[in-house]
Design a protein around this motif. Structure first.
Motif, PDB file in Angstrom:
ATOM      1  N   VAL A  53       0.836  -1.214   0.000  1.00  0.00           N
ATOM      2  CA  VAL A  53       0.000   0.000   0.000  1.00  0.00           C
ATOM      3  C   VAL A  53       0.863   1.253   0.000  1.00  0.00           C
ATOM      4  O   VAL A  53       0.620   2.191  -0.779  1.00  0.00           O
ATOM      5  CB  VAL A  53      -0.952  -0.024   1.203  1.00  0.00           C
ATOM      6  N   GLN A  54       1.891   1.283   0.848  1.00  0.00           N
ATOM      7  CA  GLN A  54       2.733   2.469   0.923  1.00  0.00           C
ATOM      8  C   GLN A  54       3.537   2.672  -0.356  1.00  0.00           C
ATOM      9  O   GLN A  54       3.788   3.816  -0.760  1.00  0.00           O
ATOM     10  CB  GLN A  54       3.677   2.363   2.127  1.00  0.00           C
ATOM     11  N   THR A  55       3.926   1.577  -0.999  1.00  0.00           N
ATOM     12  CA  THR A  55       4.643   1.696  -2.271  1.00  0.00           C
ATOM     13  C   THR A  55       3.740   2.280  -3.350  1.00  0.00           C
ATOM     14  O   THR A  55       4.174   3.118  -4.154  1.00  0.00           O
ATOM     15  CB  THR A  55       5.176   0.320  -2.700  1.00  0.00           C
ATOM     16  N   ILE A  56       2.487   1.848  -3.386  1.00  0.00           N
ATOM     17  CA  ILE A  56       1.541   2.407  -4.360  1.00  0.00           C
ATOM     18  C   ILE A  56       1.344   3.904  -4.108  1.00  0.00           C
ATOM     19  O   ILE A  56       1.353   4.716  -5.042  1.00  0.00           O
ATOM     20  CB  ILE A  56       0.192   1.655  -4.285  1.00  0.00           C
ATOM     21  N   GLY A  57       1.173   4.282  -2.838  1.00  0.00           N
ATOM     22  CA  GLY A  57       1.015   5.699  -2.517  1.00  0.00           C
ATOM     23  C   GLY A  57       2.229   6.519  -2.890  1.00  0.00           C
ATOM     24  O   GLY A  57       2.099   7.620  -3.450  1.00  0.00           O
ATOM     25  N   SER A  58       3.429   6.013  -2.605  1.00  0.00           N
ATOM     26  CA  SER A  58       4.653   6.738  -2.959  1.00  0.00           C
ATOM     27  C   SER A  58       4.820   6.831  -4.469  1.00  0.00           C
ATOM     28  O   SER A  58       5.271   7.860  -4.987  1.00  0.00           O
ATOM     29  CB  SER A  58       5.867   6.046  -2.337  1.00  0.00           C
ATOM     30  N   GLY A  59       4.444   5.769  -5.183  1.00  0.00           N
ATOM     31  CA  GLY A  59       4.546   5.793  -6.636  1.00  0.00           C
ATOM     32  C   GLY A  59       3.626   6.829  -7.265  1.00  0.00           C
ATOM     33  O   GLY A  59       4.034   7.586  -8.159  1.00  0.00           O
ATOM     34  N   ILE A  60       2.380   6.872  -6.798  1.00  0.00           N
ATOM     35  CA  ILE A  60       1.432   7.873  -7.317  1.00  0.00           C
ATOM     36  C   ILE A  60       1.910   9.284  -6.998  1.00  0.00           C
ATOM     37  O   ILE A  60       1.821  10.197  -7.834  1.00  0.00           O
ATOM     38  CB  ILE A  60       0.028   7.625  -6.738  1.00  0.00           C
ATOM     39  N   ILE A  84      -4.893  14.574  -7.187  1.00  0.00           N
ATOM     40  CA  ILE A  84      -4.269  13.245  -7.270  1.00  0.00           C
ATOM     41  C   ILE A  84      -3.167  13.110  -6.214  1.00  0.00           C
ATOM     42  O   ILE A  84      -3.035  12.078  -5.545  1.00  0.00           O
ATOM     43  CB  ILE A  84      -3.713  12.995  -8.683  1.00  0.00           C
ATOM     44  N   MET A  85      -2.394  14.169  -6.045  1.00  0.00           N
ATOM     45  CA  MET A  85      -1.332  14.144  -5.044  1.00  0.00           C
ATOM     46  C   MET A  85      -1.912  14.002  -3.642  1.00  0.00           C
ATOM     47  O   MET A  85      -1.397  13.243  -2.804  1.00  0.00           O
ATOM     48  CB  MET A  85      -0.503  15.427  -5.158  1.00  0.00           C
ATOM     49  N   CYS A  86      -2.996  14.729  -3.380  1.00  0.00           N
ATOM     50  CA  CYS A  86      -3.615  14.643  -2.062  1.00  0.00           C
ATOM     51  C   CYS A  86      -4.235  13.264  -1.841  1.00  0.00           C
ATOM     52  O   CYS A  86      -4.211  12.746  -0.725  1.00  0.00           O
ATOM     53  CB  CYS A  86      -4.685  15.722  -1.946  1.00  0.00           C
ATOM     54  N   LEU A  87      -4.767  12.641  -2.896  1.00  0.00           N
ATOM     55  CA  LEU A  87      -5.325  11.296  -2.771  1.00  0.00           C
ATOM     56  C   LEU A  87      -4.243  10.278  -2.435  1.00  0.00           C
ATOM     57  O   LEU A  87      -4.476   9.350  -1.646  1.00  0.00           O
ATOM     58  CB  LEU A  87      -6.036  10.911  -4.070  1.00  0.00           C
ATOM     59  N   SER A  88      -3.059  10.448  -3.004  1.00  0.00           N
ATOM     60  CA  SER A  88      -1.953   9.536  -2.672  1.00  0.00           C
ATOM     61  C   SER A  88      -1.524   9.709  -1.208  1.00  0.00           C
ATOM     62  O   SER A  88      -1.183   8.730  -0.543  1.00  0.00           O
ATOM     63  CB  SER A  88      -0.769   9.794  -3.602  1.00  0.00           C
ATOM     64  N   ILE A  89      -1.568  10.955  -0.705  1.00  0.00           N
ATOM     65  CA  ILE A  89      -1.234  11.173   0.701  1.00  0.00           C
ATOM     66  C   ILE A  89      -2.306  10.565   1.603  1.00  0.00           C
ATOM     67  O   ILE A  89      -2.010  10.004   2.666  1.00  0.00           O
ATOM     68  CB  ILE A  89      -1.062  12.680   0.969  1.00  0.00           C
ATOM     69  N   MET A  90      -3.592  10.670   1.181  1.00  0.00           N
ATOM     70  CA  MET A  90      -4.667  10.038   1.948  1.00  0.00           C
ATOM     71  C   MET A  90      -4.484   8.519   1.999  1.00  0.00           C
ATOM     72  O   MET A  90      -4.783   7.880   3.013  1.00  0.00           O
ATOM     73  CB  MET A  90      -6.028  10.365   1.329  1.00  0.00           C
ATOM     74  N   LEU A  91      -3.976   7.937   0.900  1.00  0.00           N
ATOM     75  CA  LEU A  91      -3.701   6.496   0.880  1.00  0.00           C
ATOM     76  C   LEU A  91      -2.611   6.137   1.879  1.00  0.00           C
ATOM     77  O   LEU A  91      -2.713   5.130   2.588  1.00  0.00           O
ATOM     78  CB  LEU A  91      -3.300   6.067  -0.536  1.00  0.00           C
TER      79      LEU A  91
END
Length: 322
Positions: A53-60, A84-91
């Motif tokens: 999950v954290q890898t997906i968030g960092s990748g986005i 999109i950037m804020c959604l990755s941080i929410m992830l």
């Protein structure tokens, strides 16, 4: 642990997207061995889930930053990049609507790892979210906030595992922190600090007294009365019951949000907080009914003293800050 702390400090102090990303990755790759250090298969599974999950968030997050730097190649609005950037941080934070991984990961961890995940591991992403979220449309922030409050309230209703309940509680509290960023960044930081203090107290107490996993197993535990009282006070404080410490930052968020005339979102947050408080009180009642020994204390009174301090510090905190 040292590189995990260093990664968070690096992400917080960086002025470049690459350095910030490197700090988050250093923090992630240092926390994975901490989770999987035991031979428990559940903790190894939690480590794998957390890593994916954290890898997906960092990748986005990194891809979005590269798109912003090369915005001439993409015909997208600046608000789309920020969303999109804020959604990755929410992830990475585990806030709604990307909350699905947090209860599963926390349910398989030890209490000390849960404490690190709920407090220190949220420090760098939530500070990044607070600085990024100011560039968003307030309607988007309100949407993230209200969804987190409702999910955190409804998700913990039918749960019996204490770690999972605390995970949904974390999602609900993230909604209050995000709502506070609209009007006052300092109140949001203060809310996070109080939340970390209460959460660390609960998880340290559970790690010290027992390996409690579910409410149903509490009747066979031989928890001292002073520790039981401390746990009850801390759970009610986490739910925001006045005059405990957890009520003070919620009252401050309520006052600043009402000054911004956000009545309906504030009502949604209050409903979610009431659902949190409902299952906290249910847990305390279950704990009380399952105590089959007389109320006499033969242990040290330091946990009971800490719970009394938690009670007194709520009104004093409001008086000092206001």
């Amino acid at each position: 642990m040292s590189t995990m702390i260093l990664g968070s400090i690096m992400a917080l102090s960086s002025s470049n997207w690459v350095y910030m990303w490197m700090g988050l990755e250093l923090n992630l790759l240092s926390f994975i061995p901490v989770i999987s250090s035991s031979s428990n298969l559940q903790e190894t599974e939690s480590a794998v889930k957390y890593f994916i999950v954290q890898t997906i968030g960092s990748g986005i997050l990194m891809v979005t930053a590269m798109m912003v730097l090369n915005s001439s190649m993409f015909s997208l609005n600046q608000s789309v990049y920020t969303s999109i950037m804020c959604l990755s941080i929410m992830l990475k934070l585990g806030a709604a609507p990307t909350h699905w991984w947090l209860p599963h990961v926390m349910s398989g961890m030890s209490w000390m790892n849960c404490m690190i995940l709920a407090t220190w591991q949220k420090l760098a992403p939530i500070m990044l979210a607070m600085s990024t979220i100011t560039c968003l449309n307030p309607i988007t922030v309100v949407l993230f906030s209200t969804m987190s409050a409702i999910v955190g309230g409804m998700g913990g209703m039918n749960q019996t595992q204490l770690r999972t309940i605390l995970a949904y509680s974390s999602i609900g509290h993230l909604g209050w922190m995000l709502m506070a960023t609209i009007s006052s960044l300092s109140i949001s930081i203060l809310y996070f600090s109080v939340y970390c203090a209460i959460n660390i107290s609960i998880m340290f107490l559970m790690n010290k007294t027992s390996q409690l996993k579910s409410v149903m197993n509490f009747s066979i535990m031989n928890m001292p009365n002073s520790s039981f009282m401390s746990l009850s006070f801390l759970l009610m404080s986490l739910g925001g019951l006045p005059p405990l410490l957890g009520f003070a930052p919620k009252w401050m968020v309520f006052m600043t949000t009402m000054d911004s005339l956000l009545l309906i979102p504030m009502l949604v947050l209050i409903v979610g907080s009431l659902m949190n408080l409902f299952y906290y009180l249910s847990m305390v009642f279950n704990f009380t009914l399952s105590q089959n020994k007389p109320w006499h204390s033969n242990t040290t009174s330091s946990p009971l003293l800490s719970s009394i301090l938690m009670t007194i510090s709520g009104p004093l905190f409001l008086v000092v800050t206001m």
